[in-house]
Design a protein around this motif. Sequence first.
Motif, PDB file in Angstrom:
ATOM      1  N   ARG A 102       0.821  -1.209   0.000  1.00  0.00           N
ATOM      2  CA  ARG A 102       0.000   0.000   0.000  1.00  0.00           C
ATOM      3  C   ARG A 102       0.859   1.265   0.000  1.00  0.00           C
ATOM      4  O   ARG A 102       0.467   2.290  -0.575  1.00  0.00           O
ATOM      5  N   ALA A 103       2.018   1.208   0.637  1.00  0.00           N
ATOM      6  CA  ALA A 103       2.891   2.378   0.663  1.00  0.00           C
ATOM      7  C   ALA A 103       3.384   2.737  -0.734  1.00  0.00           C
ATOM      8  O   ALA A 103       3.726   3.897  -1.009  1.00  0.00           O
ATOM      9  N   TYR A 104       3.432   1.765  -1.615  1.00  0.00           N
ATOM     10  CA  TYR A 104       3.895   1.960  -2.992  1.00  0.00           C
ATOM     11  C   TYR A 104       2.785   2.522  -3.873  1.00  0.00           C
ATOM     12  O   TYR A 104       2.991   3.434  -4.665  1.00  0.00           O
ATOM     13  N   LEU A 105       1.579   1.987  -3.696  1.00  0.00           N
ATOM     14  CA  LEU A 105       0.433   2.378  -4.515  1.00  0.00           C
ATOM     15  C   LEU A 105      -0.836   1.940  -3.802  1.00  0.00           C
ATOM     16  O   LEU A 105      -0.905   0.828  -3.287  1.00  0.00           O
ATOM     17  N   ASP A 106      -1.841   2.803  -3.794  1.00  0.00           N
ATOM     18  CA  ASP A 106      -3.104   2.478  -3.137  1.00  0.00           C
ATOM     19  C   ASP A 106      -4.211   2.388  -4.174  1.00  0.00           C
ATOM     20  O   ASP A 106      -4.685   3.407  -4.696  1.00  0.00           O
ATOM     21  N   VAL A 107      -4.652   1.169  -4.452  1.00  0.00           N
ATOM     22  CA  VAL A 107      -5.713   0.974  -5.453  1.00  0.00           C
ATOM     23  C   VAL A 107      -7.099   1.213  -4.869  1.00  0.00           C
ATOM     24  O   VAL A 107      -8.099   1.120  -5.585  1.00  0.00           O
ATOM     25  N   ASN A 108      -7.172   1.544  -3.579  1.00  0.00           N
ATOM     26  CA  ASN A 108      -8.451   1.903  -2.965  1.00  0.00           C
ATOM     27  C   ASN A 108      -8.643   3.418  -3.001  1.00  0.00           C
ATOM     28  O   ASN A 108      -9.253   4.010  -2.114  1.00  0.00           O
ATOM     29  N   ARG A 109      -8.108   4.031  -4.037  1.00  0.00           N
ATOM     30  CA  ARG A 109      -8.227   5.457  -4.313  1.00  0.00           C
ATOM     31  C   ARG A 109      -8.612   5.643  -5.775  1.00  0.00           C
ATOM     32  O   ARG A 109      -8.509   4.705  -6.579  1.00  0.00           O
ATOM     33  N   GLU A 110      -9.025   6.844  -6.126  1.00  0.00           N
ATOM     34  CA  GLU A 110      -9.206   7.154  -7.536  1.00  0.00           C
ATOM     35  C   GLU A 110      -7.846   7.026  -8.235  1.00  0.00           C
ATOM     36  O   GLU A 110      -6.805   7.157  -7.592  1.00  0.00           O
ATOM     37  N   PRO A 111      -7.835   6.816  -9.548  1.00  0.00           N
ATOM     38  CA  PRO A 111      -6.549   6.608 -10.207  1.00  0.00           C
ATOM     39  C   PRO A 111      -5.624   7.808 -10.196  1.00  0.00           C
ATOM     40  O   PRO A 111      -4.406   7.660 -10.229  1.00  0.00           O
ATOM     41  N   TRP A 112      -6.187   9.004 -10.173  1.00  0.00           N
ATOM     42  CA  TRP A 112      -5.357  10.217 -10.220  1.00  0.00           C
ATOM     43  C   TRP A 112      -5.607  11.086  -8.993  1.00  0.00           C
ATOM     44  O   TRP A 112      -5.702  12.298  -9.069  1.00  0.00           O
ATOM     45  N   GLU A 113      -5.668  10.475  -7.845  1.00  0.00           N
ATOM     46  CA  GLU A 113      -5.852  11.191  -6.581  1.00  0.00           C
ATOM     47  C   GLU A 113      -4.457  11.501  -6.024  1.00  0.00           C
ATOM     48  O   GLU A 113      -3.924  10.782  -5.184  1.00  0.00           O
ATOM     49  N   LEU A 114      -3.855  12.571  -6.548  1.00  0.00           N
ATOM     50  CA  LEU A 114      -2.446  12.847  -6.299  1.00  0.00           C
ATOM     51  C   LEU A 114      -2.242  14.173  -5.570  1.00  0.00           C
ATOM     52  O   LEU A 114      -2.957  15.138  -5.801  1.00  0.00           O
ATOM     53  N   ASP A 115      -1.233  14.179  -4.709  1.00  0.00           N
ATOM     54  CA  ASP A 115      -0.854  15.376  -3.962  1.00  0.00           C
ATOM     55  C   ASP A 115       0.214  16.123  -4.760  1.00  0.00           C
ATOM     56  O   ASP A 115       1.342  15.632  -4.915  1.00  0.00           O
ATOM     57  N   PRO A 116      -0.083  17.315  -5.268  1.00  0.00           N
ATOM     58  CA  PRO A 116       0.897  18.024  -6.109  1.00  0.00           C
ATOM     59  C   PRO A 116       2.180  18.381  -5.370  1.00  0.00           C
ATOM     60  O   PRO A 116       3.216  18.594  -5.997  1.00  0.00           O
ATOM     61  N   ARG A 117       2.130  18.423  -4.041  1.00  0.00           N
ATOM     62  CA  ARG A 117       3.327  18.768  -3.259  1.00  0.00           C
ATOM     63  C   ARG A 117       4.361  17.637  -3.259  1.00  0.00           C
ATOM     64  O   ARG A 117       5.502  17.841  -2.852  1.00  0.00           O
ATOM     65  N   MET A 118       3.958  16.465  -3.742  1.00  0.00           N
ATOM     66  CA  MET A 118       4.864  15.328  -3.742  1.00  0.00           C
ATOM     67  C   MET A 118       5.769  15.273  -4.969  1.00  0.00           C
ATOM     68  O   MET A 118       6.751  14.528  -4.982  1.00  0.00           O
ATOM     69  N   PHE A 119       5.445  16.059  -6.005  1.00  0.00           N
ATOM     70  CA  PHE A 119       6.087  15.833  -7.297  1.00  0.00           C
ATOM     71  C   PHE A 119       6.872  17.048  -7.781  1.00  0.00           C
ATOM     72  O   PHE A 119       6.524  18.201  -7.503  1.00  0.00           O
TER      73      PHE A 119
END
Length: 318
Positions: A102-119
């Motif tokens: 889950r720390a790598y990828l969470d499939v229990n989320r929308e596909p593009w539910e991303l935090d812009p501060r991470m990238f």
Amino acid sequence: MRPARWHFSNHDALVFPDSFKLKTAAEDFSVVPPFEIRSGAEQRVPFLFNSPHSGRHYPDRFLAMARLDRNAIRRSEDCYVDELFGGAVALGAPMLAANFPRAYLDVNREPWELDPRMFAEPVPSFCNIRSARVAGGLGTVPKLVGEGLEIYAGRLPLAEAVARIEAVYKPYHETLKRLLTRTHARFGFAVLIDCHSMPASIRVGDSGVRPDFIVGDRFGISASAALTETAIGLLIGMGYTVAHNKPYAGGFITEHYGRPVRHLHALQIEVNRGLYMNERTFQKSAGFDALADDLAQFSAHLMAMPDHNFIDLPLAAE
């Protein structure tokens, strides 16, 4: 199937032309597959079990990116949940189980539910950047594990998130949808049991009761009342403390696939980790086998419910 709230198209490739080479995330699971279907020779029941957060394969490349050690990074893992519910497979129900963590990828989320501060680069406009899950550091590519521990020391290339979504997220959901569609076509209805675990520290209500289980149906939206009531009643009958929808009503999977009016039911089951493991050492405790036996009985009783509980439902607006 339920109408999709999101879709994937060539638009993605236009936005992320370089990242579609998928040389990184795809290689993370070149030896161990990112997920697997566990099943007997034949599916005998209209039930499907899903364990999206119990993956225990942490790719070396991912660990090299992380600032956390091999133990700390496991704090969001639904440890051994696939094994706890494994008895359902012997009863004729397939299980889709993640190997990716889950720390790598969470499939229990929308596909593009991303935090812009991470990238390092701006995320595209179609990303959901304002959800409560993103705000909490738990988007599709999580920022945090456990009790607020940050996974990465710095920003990631946006291409890293895209590669994980392309190589793992999309195939996972395509497989889950195919299994549900096949089940529905064969039996006339399908029941998805989404299996999770929760920290032993979870408390509910003013009294601060520690629940052994939390049954989530999106406040009656994702499953028939009979299924929810039966699940709660069975667990209480076994001597467990059970909460309903609070604090976990079900995530993206329960919400997206549960459509009772179309004879598609999705129920989330959260198991208290204190029942079966040591959360500090990640070792199974003496109660593991007894809990697994109880969950096999629980699954068998759910599967024995008459079909009318899933088909003969009151008409409701879509």
